[in-house]
Structures are given as C-alpha cells and as structure tokens.
Design an enzyme around this catalytic site. Structure first.
Site, mmCIF file in Angstrom:
data_model
loop_
_atom_site.group_PDB
_atom_site.id
_atom_site.type_symbol
_atom_site.label_atom_id
_atom_site.label_comp_id
_atom_site.label_asym_id
_atom_site.label_seq_id
_atom_site.Cartn_x
_atom_site.Cartn_y
_atom_site.Cartn_z
ATOM 1 N N SER A 1 0.833 -1.206 0.000
ATOM 2 C CA SER A 1 0.000 0.000 0.000
ATOM 3 C C SER A 1 0.871 1.261 0.000
ATOM 4 O O SER A 1 1.891 1.330 0.691
ATOM 5 C CB SER A 1 -0.878 0.020 1.255
ATOM 6 O OG SER A 1 -1.498 1.275 1.377
ATOM 7 N N THR B 1 -9.063 -1.131 3.011
ATOM 8 C CA THR B 1 -8.920 -1.588 1.634
ATOM 9 C C THR B 1 -9.290 -3.062 1.530
ATOM 10 O O THR B 1 -9.750 -3.670 2.504
ATOM 11 C CB THR B 1 -7.500 -1.252 1.107
ATOM 12 O OG1 THR B 1 -7.461 -1.548 -0.286
ATOM 13 C CG2 THR B 1 -6.414 -2.043 1.815
ATOM 14 N N LYS C 1 -13.712 -3.606 2.806
ATOM 15 C CA LYS C 1 -14.525 -2.393 2.639
ATOM 16 C C LYS C 1 -16.004 -2.616 2.981
ATOM 17 O O LYS C 1 -16.696 -1.694 3.379
ATOM 18 C CB LYS C 1 -14.394 -1.867 1.206
ATOM 19 C CG LYS C 1 -13.051 -1.219 0.933
ATOM 20 C CD LYS C 1 -13.002 -0.619 -0.455
ATOM 21 C CE LYS C 1 -11.679 0.094 -0.684
ATOM 22 N NZ LYS C 1 -11.659 0.874 -1.920
ATOM 23 N N ASN D 1 -14.302 3.086 2.942
ATOM 24 C CA ASN D 1 -12.836 3.031 2.803
ATOM 25 C C ASN D 1 -12.143 3.875 3.866
ATOM 26 O O ASN D 1 -10.923 3.966 3.882
ATOM 27 C CB ASN D 1 -12.391 3.476 1.399
ATOM 28 C CG ASN D 1 -12.345 4.983 1.267
ATOM 29 O OD1 ASN D 1 -13.169 5.679 1.852
ATOM 30 N ND2 ASN D 1 -11.389 5.494 0.512
ATOM 31 N N GLY E 1 -15.561 -2.490 -16.677
ATOM 32 C CA GLY E 1 -15.475 -3.260 -15.436
ATOM 33 C C GLY E 1 -16.641 -2.895 -14.529
ATOM 34 O O GLY E 1 -17.236 -1.810 -14.659
ATOM 35 N N ARG F 1 -17.319 -8.050 -18.896
ATOM 36 C CA ARG F 1 -17.196 -9.357 -19.565
ATOM 37 C C ARG F 1 -18.283 -10.305 -19.084
ATOM 38 O O ARG F 1 -18.602 -11.267 -19.757
ATOM 39 C CB ARG F 1 -15.813 -9.954 -19.313
ATOM 40 C CG ARG F 1 -15.504 -10.286 -17.872
ATOM 41 C CD ARG F 1 -14.176 -10.988 -17.760
ATOM 42 N NE ARG F 1 -13.742 -11.098 -16.375
ATOM 43 C CZ ARG F 1 -12.562 -11.536 -16.000
ATOM 44 N NH1 ARG F 1 -11.679 -11.898 -16.900
ATOM 45 N NH2 ARG F 1 -12.240 -11.609 -14.728
ATOM 46 N N LEU G 1 -7.976 4.111 -13.858
ATOM 47 C CA LEU G 1 -7.820 4.132 -12.395
ATOM 48 C C LEU G 1 -6.527 3.472 -11.938
ATOM 49 O O LEU G 1 -6.091 3.659 -10.805
ATOM 50 C CB LEU G 1 -9.003 3.441 -11.716
ATOM 51 C CG LEU G 1 -10.389 4.048 -11.912
ATOM 52 C CD1 LEU G 1 -11.352 3.512 -10.864
ATOM 53 C CD2 LEU G 1 -10.379 5.565 -11.856
HETATM 54 P P1 NAP Z 1 -12.560 -5.425 -8.622
HETATM 55 O O1 NAP Z 1 -13.588 -5.100 -7.611
HETATM 56 O O2 NAP Z 1 -11.888 -6.742 -8.575
HETATM 57 O O3 NAP Z 1 -13.242 -5.259 -10.062
HETATM 58 C C1 NAP Z 1 -12.527 -5.502 -11.237
HETATM 59 C C2 NAP Z 1 -13.469 -5.502 -12.419
HETATM 60 O O4 NAP Z 1 -12.664 -5.708 -13.578
HETATM 61 C C3 NAP Z 1 -14.498 -6.633 -12.372
HETATM 62 O O5 NAP Z 1 -15.678 -6.202 -12.969
HETATM 63 C C4 NAP Z 1 -13.818 -7.706 -13.223
HETATM 64 O O6 NAP Z 1 -14.719 -8.565 -13.866
HETATM 65 C C5 NAP Z 1 -13.142 -6.873 -14.293
HETATM 66 N N1 NAP Z 1 -12.042 -7.587 -14.902
HETATM 67 C C6 NAP Z 1 -10.966 -8.112 -14.266
HETATM 68 N N2 NAP Z 1 -10.169 -8.719 -15.157
HETATM 69 C C7 NAP Z 1 -10.760 -8.597 -16.374
HETATM 70 C C8 NAP Z 1 -10.421 -9.031 -17.669
HETATM 71 N N3 NAP Z 1 -9.307 -9.710 -17.914
HETATM 72 N N4 NAP Z 1 -11.263 -8.748 -18.673
HETATM 73 C C9 NAP Z 1 -12.408 -8.059 -18.424
HETATM 74 N N5 NAP Z 1 -12.779 -7.616 -17.227
HETATM 75 C C10 NAP Z 1 -11.956 -7.879 -16.201
HETATM 76 O O7 NAP Z 1 -11.385 -4.350 -8.610
HETATM 77 P P2 NAP Z 1 -11.491 -2.782 -8.253
HETATM 78 O O8 NAP Z 1 -11.322 -2.597 -6.795
HETATM 79 O O9 NAP Z 1 -12.676 -2.211 -8.910
HETATM 80 O O10 NAP Z 1 -10.156 -2.236 -8.916
HETATM 81 C C11 NAP Z 1 -10.003 -2.221 -10.313
HETATM 82 C C12 NAP Z 1 -8.745 -1.452 -10.686
HETATM 83 O O11 NAP Z 1 -8.849 -0.111 -10.253
HETATM 84 C C13 NAP Z 1 -7.485 -2.030 -10.037
HETATM 85 O O12 NAP Z 1 -6.465 -2.036 -10.981
HETATM 86 C C14 NAP Z 1 -7.162 -1.057 -8.958
HETATM 87 O O13 NAP Z 1 -5.765 -0.942 -8.748
HETATM 88 C C15 NAP Z 1 -7.703 0.239 -9.522
HETATM 89 N N6 NAP Z 1 -8.098 1.127 -8.414
HETATM 90 C C16 NAP Z 1 -7.466 2.314 -8.331
HETATM 91 C C17 NAP Z 1 -7.795 3.185 -7.317
HETATM 92 C C18 NAP Z 1 -7.081 4.493 -7.231
HETATM 93 O O14 NAP Z 1 -7.080 5.102 -6.141
HETATM 94 N N7 NAP Z 1 -6.527 4.974 -8.302
HETATM 95 C C19 NAP Z 1 -8.788 2.840 -6.391
HETATM 96 C C20 NAP Z 1 -9.440 1.613 -6.515
HETATM 97 C C21 NAP Z 1 -9.072 0.760 -7.548
HETATM 98 P P3 NAP Z 1 -15.182 -9.953 -13.175
HETATM 99 O O15 NAP Z 1 -16.093 -9.570 -12.054
HETATM 100 O O16 NAP Z 1 -15.850 -10.664 -14.285
HETATM 101 O O17 NAP Z 1 -13.911 -10.605 -12.696
#
Ligand code: NAP
Length: 510
Positions: free
Chosen positions: A253, A305, A309, A330, A368, A392, A453
C-alpha cells in the site's frame, strides 16, 4: 548498560557474510543508526577469527554503541552452534573488545549456563534473549519474569506474529515491564510491524532497522530509513495519534507514504501504519472501537482496503450517505467513543475528473463492474452522466447497472461511442497484464478523455493509446492522492498538503 539513555533509538544489525563487507557496513551503519548489532553468526567459521582481530584493533574508533550477537541456527542465527561453541566464542573474545562493546546478546540457555560462574562479559552488559519463530505464546509475561530473574541487564523477547492480534501480547508485556528490568520486545513478520514502530514509545530499549531491503536480520524488519524518516519512531510517544490502513495484503500500500508525509509536513504528532488484518471483527473489537479496544493507544482513523470495505460496516456506529449508497467504507474515523464510516473513493475519483471535464450529459463508458466501478457509477449518476457499463460478465454487472440506472453492454461491443472512457478493471496494471488494454486503440478515436484508475504503472497501455489517439488522459494516481487527502481532512480537520502527498506517493523507500 552502555546504550544511549533515550529509549527511542534504532539499532541496525550487520548481516554481511564476507568479512570485508561486514567491516565496511559498520561504517555505513554509523552514519544512520543509533546503535549497531554485529551479527557475527552471519560470518563463516573460517573468517570469524580474523574479523575479531580486525575489530579489536579498530573498535575504540567506532562511534556508535555495539551489540555483539552470535546466534545459533535454532534460535534464528545462521550457524550451527552448540552451547559449548558459544561459550568458547565469548570466552575467546579479546579483552579490548569486551571492554568496548555496549552489550552482548546471550540467548537464555547461554545465560542459564553461567548460573554458577561469572560470564566472560560482565552481567551489566548482557542482553538475555529469547526468540520464538513459530508463534507469539500467551505466556510472554511469565517468560519475561523468568528471564528477568537472571542477572542480565536487559530482557529481549522476539516472537513471530502470525496475526495482528499477537501484537496485543507484546504491548501487554511492555506495559508489565514498565519500571522493571529494561526490555526489548517485538513481534516479527508483517502483522507485527506495529510493535517494531511503537514499542520504543512504550518503553522498549530499542527497535531494529535493517540498513537496506534484503539486509534484514528477521522477518518484517523495516529499514532504518523507514523507522526514522517514514514512521518517525524517535518522535513518537504514548500520546501520538495512530492512523493506518487495514487490508490483506497491505504490504504494498502507498497510503503510509502519503499519510506519513502529510503528518510530517504539518508537524503533527502522529504515525500511519500498515495493518495486515485477516479478521476485521476481532481487529475492530480489540484495537479500534473505543468502547472495547484492549490496545491502550490513541487510534484516530483507518483507511480500509480490500477485502474489508464491506466487512467493516457492521462494526461501525455511523455510516455516511455516500458510503451507504456505494455500499463500501474506505475510511473509518474515531469520533469520541464512536466509529464513523465514510467513502472517500467517490470524492477522490470524481474531483480530478470534474477538473478536466463536465460530465453532465456526457456519454461515459465504464470498463469493469467491480468495487471501483461502483464508486465511479455513483459519482457519475449524481452528476447526470449517460453511463454504459462494459463488462465481460453481464450477469455480474446487472445489479450495479440497475442500482445506478446505467446501460450495460458486453465488453467486446465497445466501438468508441463515448465522450469519456474510464477503466475500472485491473487489466494493464503491473503484473501479468501490464502492457495490455481491454479497449482497442482504434476505438479511442473521437473520445475526449480517457481515465485509467490504475496507478502502477503511471502510464498504462490504455493511456498510451489514448494519447496517440489525441484524447486527454488522466491516470489513477490523482484518485489515490485525492481519496487520501479527503481521509486526512476527515481525521484531522485540516486541509491535506496535497503536493507533499503527490511527491511521497512517487517515492521509493529503500
Ligand atoms: P474489482 O472489484 O476486482 O473489479 C474488477 C473488475 O474488472 C471486475 O468487474 C472484473 O470482472 C473486471 N475484470 C478483471 N479482469 C478482467 C479481464 N481480464 N477482462 C475483463 N474484465 C476484467 O477491482 P477494483 O477494486 O474495482 O479495482 C479495479 C482497478 O482499479 C485495479 O487495478 C485497482 O488498482 C484500480 N483502483 C485504483 C484506485 C485508485 O485510487 N486509483 C482505487 C481503486 C481501484 P469480473 O467480475 O468478471 O472478474
């Protein structure tokens, strides 16, 4: 005992395995640490005698207190050493070394072996140590009392923390030892990190910091630079405010970088720690909630995190409207004797977007449908954007689309019909999918803004394609810093020093 009188100091172990490097590293340690532990068991048997000769000739010129340690393998050392081997080693030390060292670390069995005779190092220089690399047993206080009965000057107890709750026993031990025989107490492993940072402020004689990553003498040992400059161990007291991030995993983190830099910049008496938590309920009960916590500390706030959450919500007294709508907390703030939950991901994500584009009425493609997409859809919905979620698995995305009244479409159908594209999937982040993008480069023609993101790497494949297609771009660091700045405001009531946090989040701590 010949150690600095202040309780808050950092001891760097020397863990080199070649004599020349070992000696050179002592000089490196002199520059940064308050004391130096020479882990002589790291040297092979054939190099040790010559090293001792070298040390004897230069020891008087070493400017920092030295602790000598010659640890057998079964107690965490590097050499197979019988009790007799260790007795012979200590007996064979030249008198000029015995005179000059601040301390000698004798394992408890070695201490016991001198029950009826004077040890080769005077008792007032002896640290009596005991290590448990399997667990943190329940009887630490009894163990301390047993060891404190020996004539050594200091008791050292180091145990393995298998879960964060083990730290409580180390804090209880420190409390018990107040005003009694001086103690060094710590829990090893990442779950035990808080003991390494907070123990000196609770009376521990010292804490250990490695000179660099890879030079640790035990698991979970931070570097001297982290202890001194990131966590500011030497400035902490029992009253210091405690903040932290709970998650699992939590080791990577960047929140400790941002929040500690902000606390330091505003000269606040506080520290922000990573807490590797597996069971959020018992952590909330034992460490967090002011009405139930067993840890006697000034905990003020937590970042929350993955995967906690949602799980943290039942332990809160109040959850604000945004967090309720997003369905995720969060941020936890300690308010009087209550815990309040917030969601700063929405503000963190939307503020940098708002600064670049007015999304009212804009066509926004959200890629996503996971946790971050929820925060984004909530923010977009409130601003009146026309959102389509591309996923997807449409079945999984449907509840999100229904809740925030968005359209929904299969990922492969995206052809660029959007003003704004926001990637809320992990595809493209450092790891196996780095360099990949879920969106074809040609679909980005005509898109005004692409927001990814992901923040590692800062420049993702998607953002690279977007720039080449003439789109404006926004990376995930802005959200990361934005949500942290909002947390800082909730906890302290002060505006966060955002520039400092930006700079810190890009810093690599070695
Ligand atoms: P999450 O809850 O796991 O959601 C990920 C989403 O992406 C799900 O809908 C998943 O689909 C989809 N996905 C994953 N792999 C895929 C693939 N190969 N093809 C198509 N769809 C795919 O994750 P999250 O917390 O939303 O985080 C997502 C991203 O945002 C991460 O990279 C994280 O580092 C980033 N993020 C950044 C911040 C920031 O402060 N900048 C904050 C939060 C998150 P399925 O459900 O079908 O698996």
């Amino acid at each position: 005992m010949n150690l600095p009188s202040t309780h808050s100091f950092i001891c760097a172990p020397i863990t080199e395995t070649h004599a020349a490097a070992f000696l050179a590293t002592i000089h490196e340690a002199e520059q940064v640490a308050d004391a130096i532990e020479l882990r002589l068991d790291y040297l092979p048997a054939q190099s040790l005698p010559q090293l001792i000769v070298e040390l004897a000739s230069r020891i008087a010129r070493i400017s920092k207190p030295l602790i000598f340690t010659f640890r057998p393998r079964e107690q965490g050392g590097k050499r197979d050493l019988s009790l007799q081997d260790r007795r012979d080693f200590w007996r064979g030390l030249p008198p000029e070394i015995v005179k000059s060292i601040a301390c000698a670390d004798f394992e408890f069995d070695l201490v016991e072996s001198y029950a009826d005779e004077q040890p080769p190092v005077p008792w007032e220089k002896v640290i009596c140590s005991w290590h448990d690399f399997a667990e943190t047993p329940h009887d630490l206080i009894a163990r301390y009392e047993l060891m404190a009965g020996a004539p050594a000057a200091v008791v050292k107890i180091a145990t393995q923390a298998n879960r964060i709750g083990d730290c409580l026993r180390v804090f209880e031990l420190l409390e018990h030892a107040r005003g009694k025989k001086p103690v060094i107490a710590l829990a090893m492993g990442l779950p035990g990190l808080m003991t390494r940072v907070l123990a000196p402020a609770r009376g521990a004689v010292l804490t250990f910091g490695s000179l660099r990553r890879g030079a640790e003498s035990a698991a979970g040992q931070p570097t001297v630079a982290e202890l001194r400059d990131l966590y500011r161990v030497k400035q902490l007291s029992r009253e210091s405010e405690i903040f932290g991030v709970i998650g699992n995993p939590v080791g990577h983190s960047r929140s400790p970088l941002m929040h500690n830099a902000a606390l330091r910049a505003l000269n606040l008496d506080g520290v922000y720690l990573p807490f590797e938590v597996d069971d959020v309920g018992s952590f909330a009960c034992d460490f967090v909630h002011p009405k139930t916590r067993k840890s006697d500390w000034n905990l003020r706030g937590l970042s929350v995190t993955i995967p906690h959450k949602l799980a943290v919500i039942p332990y809160l007294d109040f959850v604000d409207a945004t967090a309720r709508s997003v369905g995720a907390v969060n941020t936890v703030a300690v308010e009087g004797d209550e815990l309040h939950g917030y969601n700063t991901d929405v503000a963190g994500a939307m503020k940098p977007l708002d600064e670049m584009i007015d999304v009212r009425g804009a066509r926004v493609a959200v890629i996503g449908a996971g946790g971050s997409a929820r925060a984004i859809c909530y923010g977009l919905n409130r601003r009146g954007a026309e959102v389509t979620i591309y996923a997807r698995d449409l079945k999984k995305a449907r509840p999100l689309a229904d809740e925030f009244k968005t359209r929904i479409a299969a990922l492969e159908t995206f052809k660029g019909e959007a003003d704004v594209v926001i990637n809320c999937s992990p595809v493209g982040m450092s790891g196996p999918s780095v360099g990949r993008s879920l969106i074809k480069a040609e679909s980005l023609e005509g898109v005004k803004l692409v927001y990814d993101l992901i923040y590692t790497p800062e420049e993702t494949a998607l953002l690279g394609d977007a720039e080449r297609a003439g789109c404006r771009t926004l990376g995930g660091l802005a959200m990361l810093v934005g949500q942290a700045a909002e947390q800082f405001r909730l906890w302290t009531g002060l505006e966060a020093p955002v520039d400092v946090m930006w700079q810190a989040v890009r810093t690599a701590w070695l």
